[in-house]
Design a protein around this motif. Structure first.
Motif, PDB file in Angstrom:
ATOM      1  N   ILE A 185       0.837  -1.199   0.000  1.00  0.00           N
ATOM      2  CA  ILE A 185       0.000   0.000   0.000  1.00  0.00           C
ATOM      3  C   ILE A 185       0.877   1.256   0.000  1.00  0.00           C
ATOM      4  N   LYS A 186       0.561   2.164  -0.899  1.00  0.00           N
ATOM      5  CA  LYS A 186       1.306   3.417  -1.036  1.00  0.00           C
ATOM      6  C   LYS A 186       0.368   4.457  -1.624  1.00  0.00           C
ATOM      7  N   VAL A 187       0.857   5.665  -1.793  1.00  0.00           N
ATOM      8  CA  VAL A 187       0.088   6.728  -2.440  1.00  0.00           C
ATOM      9  C   VAL A 187       0.791   7.095  -3.736  1.00  0.00           C
ATOM     10  N   LYS A 188       0.034   7.073  -4.828  1.00  0.00           N
ATOM     11  CA  LYS A 188       0.550   7.515  -6.119  1.00  0.00           C
ATOM     12  C   LYS A 188      -0.032   8.879  -6.439  1.00  0.00           C
ATOM     13  N   THR A 189       0.834   9.796  -6.843  1.00  0.00           N
ATOM     14  CA  THR A 189       0.395  11.141  -7.174  1.00  0.00           C
ATOM     15  C   THR A 189       1.368  11.701  -8.209  1.00  0.00           C
ATOM     16  N   ALA A 190       1.337  13.009  -8.408  1.00  0.00           N
ATOM     17  CA  ALA A 190       2.240  13.648  -9.369  1.00  0.00           C
ATOM     18  C   ALA A 190       2.471  15.086  -8.940  1.00  0.00           C
ATOM     19  N   VAL A 191       3.628  15.629  -9.323  1.00  0.00           N
ATOM     20  CA  VAL A 191       3.945  17.020  -9.033  1.00  0.00           C
ATOM     21  C   VAL A 191       4.078  17.786 -10.340  1.00  0.00           C
ATOM     22  N   ASP A 192       3.722  19.055 -10.283  1.00  0.00           N
ATOM     23  CA  ASP A 192       3.864  19.936 -11.433  1.00  0.00           C
ATOM     24  C   ASP A 192       5.343  20.064 -11.806  1.00  0.00           C
ATOM     25  N   GLU A 193       5.608  20.220 -13.094  1.00  0.00           N
ATOM     26  CA  GLU A 193       6.997  20.347 -13.539  1.00  0.00           C
ATOM     27  C   GLU A 193       7.699  21.545 -12.899  1.00  0.00           C
ATOM     28  N   ILE A 194       6.935  22.561 -12.485  1.00  0.00           N
ATOM     29  CA  ILE A 194       7.534  23.719 -11.816  1.00  0.00           C
ATOM     30  C   ILE A 194       8.135  23.308 -10.474  1.00  0.00           C
ATOM     31  N   ASP A 195       7.462  22.376  -9.792  1.00  0.00           N
ATOM     32  CA  ASP A 195       7.930  21.938  -8.477  1.00  0.00           C
ATOM     33  C   ASP A 195       8.906  20.769  -8.553  1.00  0.00           C
ATOM     34  N   PHE A 196       9.084  20.196  -9.732  1.00  0.00           N
ATOM     35  CA  PHE A 196       9.916  19.002  -9.873  1.00  0.00           C
ATOM     36  C   PHE A 196      11.328  19.187  -9.317  1.00  0.00           C
ATOM     37  N   PRO A 197      11.994  20.335  -9.537  1.00  0.00           N
ATOM     38  CA  PRO A 197      13.357  20.480  -8.995  1.00  0.00           C
ATOM     39  C   PRO A 197      13.424  20.441  -7.477  1.00  0.00           C
ATOM     40  N   LEU A 198      12.287  20.641  -6.808  1.00  0.00           N
ATOM     41  CA  LEU A 198      12.275  20.676  -5.345  1.00  0.00           C
ATOM     42  C   LEU A 198      12.141  19.295  -4.726  1.00  0.00           C
ATOM     43  N   ILE A 199      11.765  18.285  -5.528  1.00  0.00           N
ATOM     44  CA  ILE A 199      11.422  16.968  -5.001  1.00  0.00           C
ATOM     45  C   ILE A 199      12.601  16.021  -5.127  1.00  0.00           C
ATOM     46  N   ASN A 200      12.874  15.281  -4.036  1.00  0.00           N
ATOM     47  CA  ASN A 200      13.923  14.259  -4.042  1.00  0.00           C
ATOM     48  C   ASN A 200      13.428  13.011  -3.332  1.00  0.00           C
ATOM     49  N   VAL A 201      13.933  11.868  -3.761  1.00  0.00           N
ATOM     50  CA  VAL A 201      13.630  10.612  -3.074  1.00  0.00           C
ATOM     51  C   VAL A 201      14.142  10.695  -1.643  1.00  0.00           C
ATOM     52  N   GLY A 202      13.333  10.224  -0.700  1.00  0.00           N
ATOM     53  CA  GLY A 202      13.704  10.255   0.715  1.00  0.00           C
ATOM     54  C   GLY A 202      13.100  11.404   1.488  1.00  0.00           C
ATOM     55  N   MET A 203      12.472  12.366   0.797  1.00  0.00           N
ATOM     56  CA  MET A 203      11.850  13.487   1.503  1.00  0.00           C
ATOM     57  C   MET A 203      10.675  13.011   2.361  1.00  0.00           C
ATOM     58  N   ASP A 204      10.557  13.629   3.543  1.00  0.00           N
ATOM     59  CA  ASP A 204       9.444  13.306   4.439  1.00  0.00           C
ATOM     60  C   ASP A 204       8.132  13.840   3.879  1.00  0.00           C
ATOM     61  N   ALA A 205       7.057  13.152   4.229  1.00  0.00           N
ATOM     62  CA  ALA A 205       5.729  13.569   3.787  1.00  0.00           C
ATOM     63  C   ALA A 205       4.715  13.236   4.875  1.00  0.00           C
ATOM     64  N   THR A 206       3.604  13.927   4.839  1.00  0.00           N
ATOM     65  CA  THR A 206       2.469  13.620   5.714  1.00  0.00           C
ATOM     66  C   THR A 206       1.289  13.239   4.834  1.00  0.00           C
ATOM     67  N   ILE A 207       0.696  12.091   5.122  1.00  0.00           N
ATOM     68  CA  ILE A 207      -0.422  11.566   4.333  1.00  0.00           C
ATOM     69  C   ILE A 207      -1.695  11.713   5.160  1.00  0.00           C
ATOM     70  N   ARG A 208      -2.700  12.356   4.582  1.00  0.00           N
ATOM     71  CA  ARG A 208      -3.972  12.562   5.278  1.00  0.00           C
ATOM     72  C   ARG A 208      -5.116  12.014   4.435  1.00  0.00           C
ATOM     73  N   ILE A 209      -6.028  11.303   5.117  1.00  0.00           N
ATOM     74  CA  ILE A 209      -7.251  10.812   4.483  1.00  0.00           C
ATOM     75  C   ILE A 209      -8.404  11.276   5.356  1.00  0.00           C
ATOM     76  N   ASP A 210      -9.048  12.345   4.929  1.00  0.00           N
ATOM     77  CA  ASP A 210     -10.031  13.025   5.768  1.00  0.00           C
ATOM     78  C   ASP A 210     -11.214  12.155   6.182  1.00  0.00           C
ATOM     79  N   PRO A 211     -11.820  11.348   5.295  1.00  0.00           N
ATOM     80  CA  PRO A 211     -12.991  10.564   5.728  1.00  0.00           C
ATOM     81  C   PRO A 211     -12.683   9.589   6.863  1.00  0.00           C
TER      82      PRO A 211
END
Length: 355
Positions: free
Chosen positions: A179-205
């Motif tokens: 189980i994982k989350v698949k998503t995508a980032v805008d090409e403008i933000d692509f230079p900011l993203i690296n493997v290993g970065m921390d994230a917070t996953i929220r599922i409101d329901p």
């Protein structure tokens, strides 16, 4: 792909806004106009420097996904028992169904007899009989169809009495370990993203919030509603926390692109360009005036700049508006240009006059 941008700034304290007289204009590369002998400008924001945390993040929306494992029989025959139903939770190695094994028992016993009686044959023939016995044993064991992974039974495509072969899936299992989350980032933000970065996953329901990490960034782009994006994957850092999640659910993900702890930082608006490109801030003095201080900067968020040399915690810097910003502040507070206001008085008007 839905995308939002979020900037997180810890402990930004705007101490006061002082609004006084007239049309104010502060050229960036020159000293701001003083209002009196104290050297303070007429319009400014006062920011107290804190040794705290500064961060930046990107928010994206994705979907919870998991690999679906198809279960194929390894031998053909009649289904005599089905032990699970759709929605059942199963463990790896658990028996899911049973194929009639009479013919496979006979084949195994014949192979065993042939092997045990092969005392007067050559070594090569004896090896053949050993392999035939091994195959017959595996076929007999394969009449018990077992779960290849732990997870949730997603579909059951057989019933008792069905004849099955080895080319059609009889069950599918959602592999919870993937189980994982698949998503995508805008090409403008692509230079900011690296493997290993921390994230917070929220599922409101589900009122669900857990930590994760960026584990994969696609080497190719996609187009989503005319916008070029780069697919990424975020995995949960706690393997036992996904049990209430269902593949396909919508998840909000905040990816931390910058996190500075115990650092000195100021708003970008406090930085001015001095002679030869030097970076200057205007610091409030102990006597109530102000002085230009040359600083060295480090990392930046969208709104904050790390100060590596020149300021310390507790210093107070002045954020000086441009002519247009000053005019907007006065208009917000209903101050006619050139009409004096009593010193220390903050005019009443809509909002707080931030710029």
């Amino acid at each position: 792909m839905k995308r939002r941008r979020k900037i997180t700034i810890w402990t930004i304290v705007i101490i006061a806004i002082v609004v006084v007289v007239g049309i104010i204009f502060f050229p960036i590369q020159s000293s701001p106009t003083a209002s009196d002998s104290s050297g303070l400008p007429l319009v400014y924001l006062e920011y107290e420097v804190k040794s705290d945390g500064v961060g930046d993040s990107i928010e994206v929306v994705g979907n919870v996904t998991a690999e679906i494992e198809s279960v194929f029989p390894k031998v053909s025959g009649e289904i005599v028992e089905v032990y699970v139903e759709k929605g059942d939770e199963v463990e790896e190695g658990q028996i899911l169904a049973k194929i009639e094994d009479l013919d496979y028992q006979i084949a195994y016993l014949n192979a065993l007899n042939d092997y045990e009686s092969s005392t007067n044959v050559g070594e090569r023939m004896k090896e053949v009989k050993r392999l035939q016995l091994e195959k017959a044993k595996k076929n007999l064991e394969a009449t018990e169809i077992k779960a290849p992974v732990s997870g949730i039974v997603n579909a059951v495509n057989i019933s008792k009495g069905d004849i099955v072969g080895t080319t059609s899936a009889i069950l599918t299992i959602v592999d919870r370990s993937t189980i994982k989350v698949k998503t995508a980032v805008d090409e403008i933000d692509f230079p900011l993203i690296n493997v290993g970065m921390d994230a917070t996953i929220r599922i409101d329901p589900l009122n669900f919030e857990e930590s994760g990490k960026v584990t994969w960034i696609s080497p190719t782009t996609q187009t989503d509603m005319g916008v070029v994006v780069i697919p990424i994957e975020i995995e949960f850092t706690q393997n036992n926390l996904q049990n209430n999640l269902t593949s396909g659910m919508t998840a909000d993900v905040e990816i931390v692109t910058l996190k500075l702890e115990n650092t000195v930082a100021v708003p970008k608006d406090a930085i001015h360009e001095g002679v030869n490109g030097a970076k200057i801030v205007y610091k409030k003095t102990a006597e109530g005036g102000m002085e230009p201080v040359q600083v060295q900067t480090g990392k930046e968020s969208d709104s904050m700049v790390e100060i590596t040399v020149g300021l310390k915690s507790g210093d107070k810097v002045l954020i000086l508006p441009s002519q247009e910003q000053a005019q907007r502040i006065m208009q917000n507070y209903g101050i006619p240009f050139g009409m004096p206001v009593a010193p220390g008085t903050v005019p009443q008007g809509p909002g707080r006059g931030g710029f």
